[in-house]
Design a protein around this motif. Structure first.
Motif, PDB file in Angstrom:
ATOM      1  N   UNK A 104       0.742  -1.230  -0.095  1.00 16.28           N
ATOM      2  CA  UNK A 104      -0.143   0.074   0.085  1.00 16.28           C
ATOM      3  C   UNK A 104       0.927   1.222   0.032  1.00 16.28           C
ATOM      4  N   UNK A 105       2.096   1.141   0.312  1.00 11.80           N
ATOM      5  CA  UNK A 105       2.986   2.252   0.709  1.00 11.80           C
ATOM      6  C   UNK A 105       3.436   2.529  -0.798  1.00 11.80           C
ATOM      7  N   UNK A 106       3.364   1.614  -1.844  1.00 11.68           N
ATOM      8  CA  UNK A 106       3.451   1.875  -3.083  1.00 11.68           C
ATOM      9  C   UNK A 106       2.487   2.932  -3.978  1.00 11.68           C
ATOM     10  N   UNK A 107       1.480   3.272  -3.297  1.00 11.45           N
ATOM     11  CA  UNK A 107       0.158   3.791  -4.000  1.00 11.45           C
ATOM     12  C   UNK A 107       0.585   5.023  -4.564  1.00 11.45           C
ATOM     13  N   UNK A 108       1.592   6.068  -3.930  1.00 11.92           N
ATOM     14  CA  UNK A 108       2.062   6.994  -4.704  1.00 11.92           C
ATOM     15  C   UNK A 108       2.632   6.784  -6.099  1.00 11.92           C
ATOM     16  N   UNK A 109       3.086   5.671  -6.309  1.00  9.51           N
ATOM     17  CA  UNK A 109       3.631   5.281  -7.622  1.00  9.51           C
ATOM     18  C   UNK A 109       2.592   5.293  -8.493  1.00  9.51           C
ATOM     19  N   UNK A 110       1.409   4.775  -8.247  1.00  8.49           N
ATOM     20  CA  UNK A 110       0.378   4.952  -9.162  1.00  8.49           C
ATOM     21  C   UNK A 110      -0.727   6.125  -9.125  1.00  8.49           C
ATOM     22  N   UNK A 111      -0.068   6.817  -8.068  1.00  7.17           N
ATOM     23  CA  UNK A 111      -0.745   8.205  -8.187  1.00  7.17           C
ATOM     24  C   UNK A 111      -0.195   8.905  -9.138  1.00  7.17           C
ATOM     25  N   UNK A 112       1.211   8.934  -9.365  1.00  4.11           N
ATOM     26  CA  UNK A 112       2.220   9.610 -10.232  1.00  4.11           C
ATOM     27  C   UNK A 112       1.557   9.130 -11.827  1.00  4.11           C
ATOM     28  N   UNK A 161      -4.310  -4.000  -6.387  1.00  7.54           N
ATOM     29  CA  UNK A 161      -5.697  -3.394  -6.668  1.00  7.54           C
ATOM     30  C   UNK A 161      -5.969  -2.261  -5.646  1.00  7.54           C
ATOM     31  N   UNK A 162      -6.040  -2.420  -4.516  1.00  5.15           N
ATOM     32  CA  UNK A 162      -6.456  -1.501  -3.445  1.00  5.15           C
ATOM     33  C   UNK A 162      -5.412  -0.434  -3.453  1.00  5.15           C
ATOM     34  N   UNK A 163      -4.110  -0.536  -3.843  1.00  7.29           N
ATOM     35  CA  UNK A 163      -3.227   0.402  -4.058  1.00  7.29           C
ATOM     36  C   UNK A 163      -3.605   1.374  -5.149  1.00  7.29           C
ATOM     37  N   UNK A 164      -4.171   0.798  -6.153  1.00  3.15           N
ATOM     38  CA  UNK A 164      -4.438   1.590  -7.270  1.00  3.15           C
ATOM     39  C   UNK A 164      -5.745   2.534  -6.821  1.00  3.15           C
ATOM     40  N   UNK A 248       3.570  12.974   1.309  1.00  5.97           N
ATOM     41  CA  UNK A 248       4.460  12.433   1.506  1.00  5.97           C
ATOM     42  C   UNK A 248       4.759  11.767   3.006  1.00  5.97           C
ATOM     43  N   UNK A 249       3.659  12.016   3.665  1.00  6.22           N
ATOM     44  CA  UNK A 249       3.936  11.357   4.959  1.00  6.22           C
ATOM     45  C   UNK A 249       3.411  10.012   4.804  1.00  6.22           C
ATOM     46  N   UNK A 250       2.711   9.375   3.882  1.00  3.55           N
ATOM     47  CA  UNK A 250       2.439   8.006   3.606  1.00  3.55           C
ATOM     48  C   UNK A 250       3.843   7.215   3.564  1.00  3.55           C
ATOM     49  N   UNK A 251       4.976   7.891   3.211  1.00  3.68           N
ATOM     50  CA  UNK A 251       6.052   7.010   3.194  1.00  3.68           C
ATOM     51  C   UNK A 251       6.437   6.262   4.762  1.00  3.68           C
ATOM     52  N   UNK A 252       6.088   6.677   5.770  1.00  2.00           N
ATOM     53  CA  UNK A 252       5.794   6.214   7.033  1.00  2.00           C
ATOM     54  C   UNK A 252       5.123   5.031   7.279  1.00  2.00           C
ATOM     55  N   UNK A 253       3.725   5.230   6.697  1.00  2.00           N
ATOM     56  CA  UNK A 253       2.974   4.056   7.085  1.00  2.00           C
ATOM     57  C   UNK A 253       3.500   2.658   6.910  1.00  2.00           C
ATOM     58  N   UNK A 254       4.214   2.138   5.799  1.00  2.00           N
ATOM     59  CA  UNK A 254       4.793   0.907   5.889  1.00  2.00           C
ATOM     60  C   UNK A 254       5.595   0.462   7.058  1.00  2.00           C
ATOM     61  N   UNK A 255       6.445   1.532   7.631  1.00  2.00           N
ATOM     62  CA  UNK A 255       7.173   1.355   8.720  1.00  2.00           C
ATOM     63  C   UNK A 255       6.443   1.042  10.000  1.00  2.00           C
TER      64      UNK A 255
END
Length: 305
Positions: A104-112, A161-164, A248-255
């Motif tokens: 889910x932390x990869x979601x910004x990739x799909x946002x781009x 699919x959830x990340x997208x 950008x704060x979403x980077x912390x979520x996977x940690x």
């Protein structure tokens, strides 16, 4: 302006910490006797009820949406709430909480990618390199979810699919925050997203009765904190601050997800998944910081031509 941004980042930080615990709570509910369908239904019944109470309170901040926005709200709610949470919950039947958090932390990739396709944004060389690394990281995470014989777990595709869907949600939610306050919009989207979950109603009471106490408490926690409170704090952060800065704060979520999963469930993702998570999150940072700087320079050169 600085004070406003600081408040937005604080709200976003609270959201990310709560959301980081979501995947572990879902695993706890699933392991404790809930089916995936019943878990997501109970979670959103609780959240919908809380927003209903808020709407009925004297001086409540929830009013009827404008007619021209109803279809848009329904579509965003179905994509960002219904599709996302069904995919996450059923995906976690075979994918661990920490691994889910990294995907889910990869979601910004799909946002781009959505920004490039829909908004016609340009990406420079750094941006495309970052995206390529991001997909390499996702592949590494996925490879760590299956056994040597089974390969990639089927749940990975649901989580992706959830990340997208959450990437689409973040992109199209922002304009509506100019018309509605965060509590209003979150309530509308929650109610819209809850409607499809009603198909899981049969057998619900039996599931609740047979579930463990920990599972029931986990689902109650999911309904109150990640679903109701965190969506409000996220919408508030988006309404107060710059969307890209807040995101950008979403980077912390996977940690957070990995730490909570380790403490609560005593589980950790496979080493290759952790490495893949580092690669994926690093690529997101590369795209969102250096890629955007390169994009600005490209635009300035075009304007001077």
């Amino acid at each position: 302006m600085e004070k406003l941004n600081t408040k937005a980042l604080i709200l976003a930080s609270i959201t990310v910490v709560i959301w980081g615990s979501t995947f572990t709570a879902i695993s706890s509910g699933l392991h404790g006797g809930y089916s995936a369908g019943h878990l997501v239904l109970v979670r959103f019944i609780i959240a919908s009820f809380l927003f209903g109470v808020t709407a009925l309170l004297p001086g409540g901040k929830i009013h009827l949406p404008k007619k021209e926005d109803i279809l848009k709200i329904l579509l965003i709610g179905w994509i960002g709430i219904s599709v996302y949470h069904i995919s996450i919950t059923f995906g976690q039947l075979t994918v661990s909480a920490g691994t889910t958090g990294m995907l889910i932390g990869s979601a910004p990739i799909f946002t781009t990618i959505i920004a490039v396709i829909v908004l016609k944004e340009r990406l420079g060389t750094i941006g495309w390199i970052g995206l390529s690394l991001g997909f390499l990281g996702i592949l590494m995470i996925a490879l760590g979810t299956g056994s040597s014989s089974s390969g990639i777990s089927k749940g990975v595709f649901l989580v992706l699919l959830a990340a997208v869907s959450t990437a689409i949600f973040f992109v199209f939610q922002k304009p509506l925050l100019k018309k509605y306050n965060p509590i209003e919009l979150t309530a509308y989207l929650t109610w819209a997203g809850t409607l499809p979950f009603l198909i899981f109603m049969p057998g619900l009471l039996q599931d609740i009765q047979h579930a463990s106490m920990e599972a029931n408490l986990s689902v109650i926690y999911l309904g109150i904190f990640p679903t109701a409170i965190a969506y409000i704090t996220w919408a508030s952060a988006l309404s107060l601050g710059n969307a890209s800065t807040v995101s950008n704060m979403l980077y912390i979520e996977p940690v957070v997800s990995i730490i909570v999963s380790w403490i609560w469930l005593h589980e950790l993702p496979a080493p290759i998944s952790i490495v893949g998570g580092i690669v994926a999150i690093s690529s997101v940072i590369l795209v969102n910081i250096y890629g955007k700087r390169e994009n600005i320079l490209i635009k300035k050169k075009i304007q001077h031509l």
